[in-house]
Design an enzyme around this catalytic site. Structure first.
Site, PDB file in Angstrom:
ATOM      1  N   ARG A  98      33.811   5.919 -80.926  1.00  0.00           N
ATOM      2  CA  ARG A  98      34.321   7.304 -79.817  1.00  0.00           C
ATOM      3  C   ARG A  98      35.719   7.074 -79.582  1.00  0.00           C
ATOM      4  O   ARG A  98      36.198   8.114 -79.445  1.00  0.00           O
ATOM      5  CB  ARG A  98      33.228   6.927 -78.724  1.00  0.00           C
ATOM      6  N   ASN A 101      27.497   9.046 -78.179  1.00  0.00           N
ATOM      7  CA  ASN A 101      26.721   8.376 -78.849  1.00  0.00           C
ATOM      8  C   ASN A 101      25.183   8.925 -78.852  1.00  0.00           C
ATOM      9  O   ASN A 101      24.850   9.268 -77.542  1.00  0.00           O
ATOM     10  CB  ASN A 101      26.564   6.836 -78.217  1.00  0.00           C
TER      11      ASN A 101
END
EC number: 6.2.-.-
Length: 779
Positions: A28, A46
């Site tokens: 990320r 996520n």
């Protein structure tokens, strides 16, 4: 990717989903920095086991974004698939910038991948030894590029509250790093520092300590020759001074491990070079993020380690520190350390603190622990380098449970429960196979319990709910008995050696057909006898036996596995009659006298009467017999010990091979008759031929006979690729000679790399076979 997209002023919005090992690896933050650098708006989060992004910008910027997500991912990430779809351009506000959103569940079933543990990275290591850094000498420092993952995750999506770090609220300084997308600790879920993270503890009958004092107490104890139980990444380890004969002998006595080699922990590659001869491949393995125990040629007495560290073998298992704690311990002690699994022989590695005190109390003089819980046990991985790549001996920390692909997908989710020794299990959904970490030998009740727990944890984490169980044919295996609890219509039985060679073929993406060579100790054959030296003509769904080693009795049954002397007499007195002359009785008598009158007399009696003497076509037992004839081992304390001694004795010598003979049996199967090989070995030993020369000549004879069986199968129409598997192929000399001969004959030879050739790979092979069979049955 979707076709035409609506665009506003040349601006488009794309939905980008990335699957694979993309959580817990800094993906990320990588997406955030990539999107920001390209001037894109949107967000990333996520979603269960995947990463989902919405990105808006120019078509060129979006294409570059997707390409970087696919090709420039962080080092620990494994991108399996990038899926791109269309979004309404208005779904992302122009000029809003890019953000990292909270994780969410998908609300629909999907397979999830668990990130593996990674050794401390160079940046964190620099901080660890920098007196000016606030994490100076902090044993639990980590970032998105390193640290515990699989061993601390309790659920997915991967966020701090779903790890064992949830019990440690972040201090202000760590919270700022955790929230800063430009910081390398942005969403590093196990993030910690001395102010808010786990703390070390020391306990011994004489004292208790905390923090830095705990570490100092452990260091003093090790320098003084004590055995210390250290709470590692995936479980407790037993540690002592590897240069001290007394310390090593004491650990062996208490752990009930008289001979099996210990691994040695050293602080860096320079220290490893003082212990062993390292090539480029060994250096790369030692320094990799997995930090496996790497089997390398030892320097012998000049290494400085005690003779009892790796008796009977010229190879030593070396590992570099996998965690900051191990770095500190190794450097502070200043000498090589034995670092072995925290268990008693045959038991699973201990992860619970209270259990450690109970189970390891009789072994350890003190305990260096901490208050970060281990959720999933994971032992050290073991590998070695060959001329053609890595050979995995034990697949555990750093490698498991990263998924592998099957050549043929399974139409239903399944679990393959492996064999009895070196136990692993494999979960399958579609073409994804998740091999659980090495657990140990299922003969131990504790290991059986560990299997139940690990199966429950991993199936829930990966979201795989098996509908079918796959198992070995052997009714006595605890894994087979566990599978028997399932309804008959949901069980698939797979022959042991077919599973071995299928594991190799599946790893290489080969559904078949192929020739499989399985050389190991013992496995249940489909005819109800014990097999172990097999040449099979296969695909993943089935096989036929084309070649084998001759059978010999196992005097006393399972007891013969621990008694190579019994096996030698079994061959010399009762080998399958294939027309070769019997061994000279006087030489047999002379050899038997070295075993002791009582032992020899008992073996003769059971062989002559055929009582408690199951027959086996086992390559492993043949190596045992040869080692005993040469006087190397008449009894063993661990599986494969005699073969290890035989390989070590052979060294690099290249004498003429001993005689060998192939015979076609009545059923049309070609058979290697080892009696000429063993009788020549017996004669050479009696004549005083040096043991190393005879050991090397024996290896060459077995290799030539094995290759001869394959060549005859191919000459009679068997398909080309040859898959080598089974525990005997951990013998690098045998592997080199067999594969060299077959390649010289123009055959393509495949060897497992990520999947162990020993019984640790059986569950993966079972899974591949079951997937192929179930696929054929499904309309």
């Amino acid at each position: 990717m979707a076709g035409d997209r609506a665009a506003v002023g040349g601006r488009e919005a794309w939905r980008v989903e990335v699957s694979g090992t993309v959580q817990g690896v800094g993906f990320r933050p990588f997406v955030y920095r990539t999107a920001t650098a390209l001037g894109l708006d949107g967000w990333v989060r996520n979603v269960d086991g995947h990463v989902l992004a919405a990105a808006a910008g120019t078509p060129g910027g979006l294409r570059e974004f997707v390409a970087r997500c696919r090709d420039q991912a962080p080092p620990l990430a494994v991108v399996a698939e990038v899926t791109v779809g269309q979004l309404d351009p208005g779904a992302v506000v122009p000029g809003s910038g890019f953000a990292v959103l909270d994780s969410v569940g998908a609300g629909e079933p999907s397979v999830r991948e668990v990130p593996v543990d990674a050794a401390v990275c160079a940046e964190c290591l620099r901080e660890l030894f920098d007196p000016a850094d606030r994490r100076h000498r902090y044993p639990f420092t980590n970032c998105t590029a390193c640290g515990p993952r699989a061993t601390v995750i309790t659920d997915l999506p991967y966020d701090r509250e779903r790890t064992t770090m949830r019990d440690f609220p972040l201090c202000a300084a760590c919270a700022a790093q955790y929230a800063d997308p430009q910081d390398r600790r942005f969403h590093a879920e196990p993030l910690a520092c001395p102010d808010c993270g786990p703390r070390l503890s020391w306990w011994s009958p004489a004292s208790t300590r905390g923090g830095e004092e705990a570490l100092r107490a452990a260091v003093r104890a090790l320098i003084d020759g004590a055995v210390v139980a250290v709470k590692g990444v995936g479980g407790y380890q037993l540690v002592c001074d590897a240069t001290s004969d007394r310390a090593v002998a004491g650990l062996r006595r208490r752990k009930r491990r008289p001979d099996k080699p210990f691994a040695v922990l050293v602080p860096d590659l320079d220290a490893a070079l003082r212990l062993a001869r390292l090539g480029d491949a060994e250096r790369a393995l030692l320094a990799s993020a997995a930090r496996p125990v790497t089997l390398v040629p030892a320097r012998g007495r000049s290494s400085g380690v005690a003779a009892g560290v790796h008796p009977g073998t010229g190879r030593v298992g070396v590992l570099l520190p996998a965690s900051p704690l191990h770095h500190l311990l190794s450097r502070d002690v200043g000498r090589p350390l034995v670092c072995t699994s925290g268990n008693l022989a045959g038991e699973p590695i201990v992860i619970d603190d209270a259990e450690a005190r109970e189970r390891l109390g009789p072994v350890a003089d003190g305990f260096l622990g901490h208050d970060r819980a281990i959720h999933s046990r994971c032992d050290d991985s073991v590998v070695c380098a060959t001329d053609r790549g890595v050979l995995t001996v034990r697949r555990a920390r750093g490698y498991a449970p990263a998924p592998l692909r099957l050549p043929l997908p399974s139409p239903v989710p399944l679990v393959a429960v492996g064999a009895q020794l070196k136990h692993t299990f494999t979960l399958v959904s579609g073409d994804r196979a998740v091999i659980g970490p090495h657990l140990g030998d299922l003969q131990d009740a504790g290991t059986a319990d560990a299997f139940e727990r690990a199966y429950g944890q991993l199936s829930r984490l990966c979201r795989i709910d098996p509908q079918v169980v796959v198992h070995d044919l052997h009714p006595g295996y605890l894994s087979t008995q566990w599978a028997a609890r399932w309804p008959a219509g949901r069980r698939v039985a797979v022959q042991h050696h077919h599973a071995h060679v299928a594991a190799c073929a599946a790893e290489h993406g080969l559904p078949g057909p192929f020739v499989g060579v399985a050389l190991d100790g013992l496995g249940f054959g489909d005819d109800g006898t014990l097999w172990g030296g097999e040449v099979l003509v296969c695909d993943l769904a089935g096989y036929r036996r084309a070649g084998r080693f001759a059978t010999a009795p196992l005097p006393g049954g399972a007891a013969a596995v621990r008694a190579p002397g019994r096996m030698a007499l079994g061959y010399l007195l009762g080998a399958e009659d294939l027309g070769s002359p019997a061994a000279d009785p006087a030489l047999v008598d002379a050899y038997a006298s070295g075993l002791g009158d009582g032992e020899a007399r008992a073996v003769r009696e059971v062989v002559e009467r055929g009582v408690n003497c199951p027959r086996a076509s086992s390559a492993g037992r043949l190596f045992d017999a040869a080692a005993s004839i040469l006087g190397l081992r008449h009894r063993v304390s661990y599986e494969g010990q005699a073969a290890v001694a035989l390989e070590a004795a052979a060294g690099d010598l290249r004498p003429e091979p001993l005689p060998w003979r192939l015979v076609r049996a009545a059923d049309g199967v070609w058979v290697y008759d080892p009696l000429p090989t063993l009788t020549a070995l017996l004669r050479g030993s009696a004549d005083g031929v040096p043991v190393p020369c005879l050991a090397a000549a024996f290896h060459s004879a077995v290799a030539l006979a094995t290759a001869g069986l394959v060549e005859r199968a191919v000459a009679e129409g068997a398909p080309g690729p040859v898959c080598l598997s089974g525990g005997c192929f951990q013998n690098l000399r045998l592997l080199d000679e067999v594969s060299g001969r077959l390649r010289g004959a123009g055959l393509r030879v495949l060897v497992g790399r990520a999947v162990p050739p020993n019984d640790g790979g059986v569950s993966f092979g079972q899974a591949a076979v079951a997937a192929a069979r179930l696929g054929r049955e499904t309309p």
